[in-house]
Motif scaffolding. Structure first.
Motif, PDB file in Angstrom:
ATOM      1  N   CYS A  61       0.936  -1.117   0.019  1.00  0.00           N
ATOM      2  CA  CYS A  61      -0.110  -0.067  -0.090  1.00  0.00           C
ATOM      3  C   CYS A  61       0.924   1.156  -0.005  1.00  0.00           C
ATOM      4  O   CYS A  61       1.947   1.383   0.316  1.00  0.00           O
ATOM      5  CB  CYS A  61      -1.039   0.055   1.130  1.00  0.00           C
ATOM      6  SG  CYS A  61      -0.157   0.187   2.873  1.00  0.00           S
ATOM      7  N   GLU A  62       0.253   2.479  -0.425  1.00  0.00           N
ATOM      8  CA  GLU A  62       1.016   3.580  -0.466  1.00  0.00           C
ATOM      9  C   GLU A  62       1.733   4.021   1.031  1.00  0.00           C
ATOM     10  O   GLU A  62       2.900   4.598   0.957  1.00  0.00           O
ATOM     11  CB  GLU A  62      -0.049   4.810  -0.873  1.00  0.00           C
ATOM     12  CG  GLU A  62       0.676   6.193  -0.895  1.00  0.00           C
ATOM     13  CD  GLU A  62       0.460   6.970   0.433  1.00  0.00           C
ATOM     14  OE1 GLU A  62       0.939   8.132   0.235  1.00  0.00           O
ATOM     15  OE2 GLU A  62      -0.256   6.554   1.362  1.00  0.00           O
ATOM     16  N   VAL A  63       1.095   3.617   2.411  1.00  0.00           N
ATOM     17  CA  VAL A  63       1.715   3.795   3.420  1.00  0.00           C
ATOM     18  C   VAL A  63       2.969   2.892   3.640  1.00  0.00           C
ATOM     19  O   VAL A  63       4.133   3.569   4.037  1.00  0.00           O
ATOM     20  CB  VAL A  63       0.591   3.703   4.543  1.00  0.00           C
ATOM     21  CG1 VAL A  63       1.409   3.820   5.920  1.00  0.00           C
ATOM     22  CG2 VAL A  63      -0.335   4.683   4.499  1.00  0.00           C
ATOM     23  N   CYS A  64       2.694   1.777   3.474  1.00  0.00           N
ATOM     24  CA  CYS A  64       3.882   0.784   3.436  1.00  0.00           C
ATOM     25  C   CYS A  64       5.137   1.177   2.652  1.00  0.00           C
ATOM     26  O   CYS A  64       6.245   1.207   3.049  1.00  0.00           O
ATOM     27  CB  CYS A  64       3.556  -0.606   3.177  1.00  0.00           C
ATOM     28  SG  CYS A  64       2.591  -1.560   4.446  1.00  0.00           S
ATOM     29  N   GLU A  65       4.983   1.622   1.331  1.00  0.00           N
ATOM     30  CA  GLU A  65       5.852   2.313   0.438  1.00  0.00           C
ATOM     31  C   GLU A  65       6.798   3.259   1.136  1.00  0.00           C
ATOM     32  O   GLU A  65       7.797   3.433   0.703  1.00  0.00           O
ATOM     33  CB  GLU A  65       5.123   2.247  -0.807  1.00  0.00           C
ATOM     34  CG  GLU A  65       4.883   0.718  -1.575  1.00  0.00           C
ATOM     35  CD  GLU A  65       4.419   0.998  -2.897  1.00  0.00           C
ATOM     36  OE1 GLU A  65       4.041   2.161  -3.363  1.00  0.00           O
ATOM     37  OE2 GLU A  65       4.058   0.033  -3.845  1.00  0.00           O
ATOM     38  N   ARG A  66       5.925   4.255   1.366  1.00  0.00           N
ATOM     39  CA  ARG A  66       6.426   5.659   2.049  1.00  0.00           C
ATOM     40  C   ARG A  66       7.345   5.081   3.199  1.00  0.00           C
ATOM     41  O   ARG A  66       8.146   5.837   3.566  1.00  0.00           O
ATOM     42  CB  ARG A  66       5.314   6.536   2.380  1.00  0.00           C
ATOM     43  CG  ARG A  66       4.744   7.146   1.266  1.00  0.00           C
ATOM     44  CD  ARG A  66       4.015   8.623   1.481  1.00  0.00           C
ATOM     45  NE  ARG A  66       2.822   8.340   2.059  1.00  0.00           N
ATOM     46  CZ  ARG A  66       2.527   8.784   3.400  1.00  0.00           C
ATOM     47  NH1 ARG A  66       3.359   9.607   4.101  1.00  0.00           N
ATOM     48  NH2 ARG A  66       1.151   8.214   3.853  1.00  0.00           N
ATOM     49  N   ILE A  67       6.789   4.288   4.013  1.00  0.00           N
ATOM     50  CA  ILE A  67       7.745   4.149   5.229  1.00  0.00           C
ATOM     51  C   ILE A  67       8.917   3.265   4.747  1.00  0.00           C
ATOM     52  O   ILE A  67      10.054   3.528   5.366  1.00  0.00           O
ATOM     53  CB  ILE A  67       6.954   2.927   6.163  1.00  0.00           C
ATOM     54  CG1 ILE A  67       5.890   3.901   7.005  1.00  0.00           C
ATOM     55  CG2 ILE A  67       7.779   2.606   7.174  1.00  0.00           C
ATOM     56  CD1 ILE A  67       4.799   3.106   7.763  1.00  0.00           C
ATOM     57  N   SER A  68       8.956   2.477   3.671  1.00  0.00           N
ATOM     58  CA  SER A  68      10.156   1.679   3.098  1.00  0.00           C
ATOM     59  C   SER A  68      10.941   2.927   2.389  1.00  0.00           C
ATOM     60  O   SER A  68      12.258   2.503   2.672  1.00  0.00           O
ATOM     61  CB  SER A  68       9.649   0.795   2.262  1.00  0.00           C
ATOM     62  OG  SER A  68      10.855  -0.008   1.543  1.00  0.00           O
ATOM     63  N   ALA A  69      10.571   3.691   2.006  1.00  0.00           N
ATOM     64  CA  ALA A  69      11.281   4.865   1.386  1.00  0.00           C
ATOM     65  C   ALA A  69      11.857   5.978   2.349  1.00  0.00           C
ATOM     66  O   ALA A  69      12.382   7.055   1.899  1.00  0.00           O
ATOM     67  CB  ALA A  69      10.527   5.405   0.057  1.00  0.00           C
ATOM     68  N   ASP A  70      11.536   5.835   3.645  1.00  0.00           N
ATOM     69  CA  ASP A  70      12.079   6.945   4.525  1.00  0.00           C
ATOM     70  C   ASP A  70      11.165   8.342   4.280  1.00  0.00           C
ATOM     71  O   ASP A  70      11.627   9.158   4.617  1.00  0.00           O
ATOM     72  CB  ASP A  70      13.476   7.179   4.772  1.00  0.00           C
ATOM     73  CG  ASP A  70      14.139   5.919   5.033  1.00  0.00           C
ATOM     74  OD1 ASP A  70      13.784   5.179   6.013  1.00  0.00           O
ATOM     75  OD2 ASP A  70      15.144   5.599   4.438  1.00  0.00           O
ATOM     76  N   GLN A  71       9.733   8.164   3.891  1.00  0.00           N
ATOM     77  CA  GLN A  71       8.984   9.205   3.712  1.00  0.00           C
ATOM     78  C   GLN A  71       7.693   9.412   4.632  1.00  0.00           C
ATOM     79  O   GLN A  71       6.762   9.990   3.915  1.00  0.00           O
ATOM     80  CB  GLN A  71       8.818   9.458   2.286  1.00  0.00           C
ATOM     81  CG  GLN A  71       9.696   9.172   1.340  1.00  0.00           C
ATOM     82  CD  GLN A  71      10.622  10.591   1.256  1.00  0.00           C
ATOM     83  OE1 GLN A  71       9.907  11.722   1.575  1.00  0.00           O
ATOM     84  NE2 GLN A  71      11.845  10.459   1.508  1.00  0.00           N
ATOM     85  N   TYR A  72       7.820   8.917   5.779  1.00  0.00           N
ATOM     86  CA  TYR A  72       6.848   8.817   6.817  1.00  0.00           C
ATOM     87  C   TYR A  72       7.003   9.913   7.720  1.00  0.00           C
ATOM     88  O   TYR A  72       8.018   9.830   8.231  1.00  0.00           O
ATOM     89  CB  TYR A  72       6.397   7.468   7.236  1.00  0.00           C
ATOM     90  CG  TYR A  72       4.982   7.321   7.802  1.00  0.00           C
ATOM     91  CD1 TYR A  72       4.023   7.168   7.144  1.00  0.00           C
ATOM     92  CD2 TYR A  72       4.802   7.344   9.232  1.00  0.00           C
ATOM     93  CE1 TYR A  72       2.737   7.226   7.697  1.00  0.00           C
ATOM     94  CE2 TYR A  72       3.820   7.116   9.892  1.00  0.00           C
ATOM     95  CZ  TYR A  72       2.555   7.129   9.072  1.00  0.00           C
ATOM     96  OH  TYR A  72       1.527   6.921   9.792  1.00  0.00           O
ATOM     97  N   PRO A  73       5.863  10.839   7.995  1.00  0.00           N
ATOM     98  CA  PRO A  73       6.329  12.067   8.786  1.00  0.00           C
ATOM     99  C   PRO A  73       6.507  11.676  10.260  1.00  0.00           C
ATOM    100  O   PRO A  73       6.937  12.564  11.305  1.00  0.00           O
ATOM    101  CB  PRO A  73       5.033  12.952   8.645  1.00  0.00           C
ATOM    102  CG  PRO A  73       3.965  12.067   8.041  1.00  0.00           C
ATOM    103  CD  PRO A  73       4.756  10.810   7.219  1.00  0.00           C
ATOM    104  N   ASP A  74       5.929  10.394  10.679  1.00  0.00           N
ATOM    105  CA  ASP A  74       5.915   9.910  12.094  1.00  0.00           C
ATOM    106  C   ASP A  74       6.945   9.089  12.642  1.00  0.00           C
ATOM    107  O   ASP A  74       6.919   8.604  13.606  1.00  0.00           O
ATOM    108  CB  ASP A  74       4.542   9.536  12.637  1.00  0.00           C
ATOM    109  CG  ASP A  74       3.391  10.628  12.337  1.00  0.00           C
ATOM    110  OD1 ASP A  74       3.622  11.721  12.830  1.00  0.00           O
ATOM    111  OD2 ASP A  74       2.299   9.962  11.869  1.00  0.00           O
ATOM    112  N   ILE A  75       7.929   9.092  11.610  1.00  0.00           N
ATOM    113  CA  ILE A  75       9.158   8.292  12.026  1.00  0.00           C
ATOM    114  C   ILE A  75      10.187   9.017  11.845  1.00  0.00           C
ATOM    115  O   ILE A  75      10.491   9.623  10.525  1.00  0.00           O
ATOM    116  CB  ILE A  75       9.183   7.143  11.021  1.00  0.00           C
ATOM    117  CG1 ILE A  75       8.038   5.988  11.229  1.00  0.00           C
ATOM    118  CG2 ILE A  75      10.486   6.138  11.360  1.00  0.00           C
ATOM    119  CD1 ILE A  75       7.990   4.784  10.356  1.00  0.00           C
ATOM    120  N   LEU A  76      11.221   9.428  12.735  1.00  0.00           N
ATOM    121  CA  LEU A  76      12.234  10.037  12.652  1.00  0.00           C
ATOM    122  C   LEU A  76      13.596   9.331  12.956  1.00  0.00           C
ATOM    123  O   LEU A  76      13.666   8.821  14.055  1.00  0.00           O
ATOM    124  CB  LEU A  76      12.005  11.416  13.499  1.00  0.00           C
ATOM    125  CG  LEU A  76      13.373  12.305  13.643  1.00  0.00           C
ATOM    126  CD1 LEU A  76      13.644  13.083  12.025  1.00  0.00           C
ATOM    127  CD2 LEU A  76      13.186  13.523  14.726  1.00  0.00           C
TER     128      LEU A  76
END
Length: 329
Positions: A61-76
């Protein structure tokens, strides 16, 4: 992705499904790609819409792909600024952590090379770990636990990522007079603990120690109240403060191995850890174990380690452990 990484991902999926994800973890060892993959997997499990139904993130999904690409705002992720993680970085991280999540219902902070924190940075982080915030999870990545302040280590759960060259480490231990069966277990400890165990190595003594801990864990895992008796009858000779801390690390190893085997898609596969593997296989074959209880075992062992580190009597701490875990049936 190697088998170890997949096993840890399954382990954390179960923690999240049971709502037992802790506020802080310390990942040790040299497998940095594996550590990063597990942290991303945790974020995906917390954020993916499919997790509640499937027990794992969909990865597509779009969320999983963004997390995999380090593009999720709530993970630093914080990395060293030069040779060290500076106090200003930790202060900025703390300011970020106390703010509401942008997109999800959680926040994840990752500190890479956490052992490089200078004393000011480490103490600044400690004040946050002492008062954790709900739905905020901290992951410290370091090669060796002993390189961090004891006060920080006592407030996070440690998970060790075995090196790919573990066979070489086992061979080195055998060359120093450690039996093959014991070397396969000792190699799983931190390097500081390995050095201490090898220096004081006595085959009969360490065999009795491992077997006593195996029996104790069997009773804890099955909620058998005889665990209280074993403390007096078999564990008492091994209850110095340092050996008690080592014992808790060993029990955590057993518990992690049991959880991973219990939840593995290929239940016939077993870890290559000699007598420890044989014990876990026998336990799973003979007992009906509840994953919720095993996750509670994990959390309670962590709490006991904190108490012993804070100078609570080892015997008293183990007795409380047995009482708490053996009331479930």
């Amino acid at each position: 992705m190697n088998q170890q990484t997949e096993q840890f991902q399954t382990y954390f999926n179960n923690l999240i499904a049971q709502r037992q994800l802790s506020h802080g973890y310390l990942f040790t060892g040299d497998d940095l790609p594996g550590k990063r993959a597990v942290v991303k997997s945790v974020g995906q499990a917390l954020a993916c819409p499919s997790f509640a139904e499937k027990g794992q993130a969909c990865q597509n999904c779009e969320v999983c792909e963004r997390i995999s690409a380090d593009q999720y705002p709530d993970i630093l992720t914080i990395e060293p600024d030069g040779k060290s993680v500076r106090v200003d970085q930790i202060r900025e991280l703390k300011d970020w952590l106390v703010k509401s999540p942008v997109e999800g219902l959680f926040k994840i902070a990752v500190i890479e090379a956490a052992e490089s924190m200078n004393p000011s940075a480490a103490n600044a982080l400690l004040t946050f770990l002492e008062e954790p915030v709900a739905n905020v999870h901290m992951f410290l990545l370091a090669k060796e636990a002993e390189q961090l302040l004891p006060t920080i280590r006592s407030r996070v759960q440690q998970i060790h990522f075995q090196p790919d060259d573990q066979a070489f480490i086992i061979e080195q231990l055998q060359n120093q007079g450690v039996t093959s069966a014991h070397a396969q277990i000792i190699a799983r400890f931190s390097s500081e603990t390995v050095e201490r165990l090898v220096e004081d190595y006595d085959e009969n003594n360490i065999q009795n120690w491992f077997l006593a801990l195996n029996q104790f864990y069997n009773l804890l895992a099955t909620g058998n109240r005889s665990a209280f008796v074993v403390i007096q009858s078999r564990l008492k000779p091994f209850l110095s403060v340092q050996q008690t801390l080592d014992s808790i690390d060993y029990l955590l190893m057993l518990n992690h191995s049991t959880i991973r085997q219990l939840t593995a898609s290929n239940s016939t596969e077993s870890p290559k850890v000699g007598i420890q593997a044989k014990f876990v296989q026998q336990l799973l074959a003979q007992r009906s174990l509840a994953i919720t209880h095993l996750l509670n075992v994990n959390q309670t062992l962590f709490e006991v380690k904190q108490r012993v580190s804070a100078n609570v009597s080892p015997q008293l701490a183990f007795e409380r452990l047995a009482i708490k875990l053996c009331q479930w049936r």
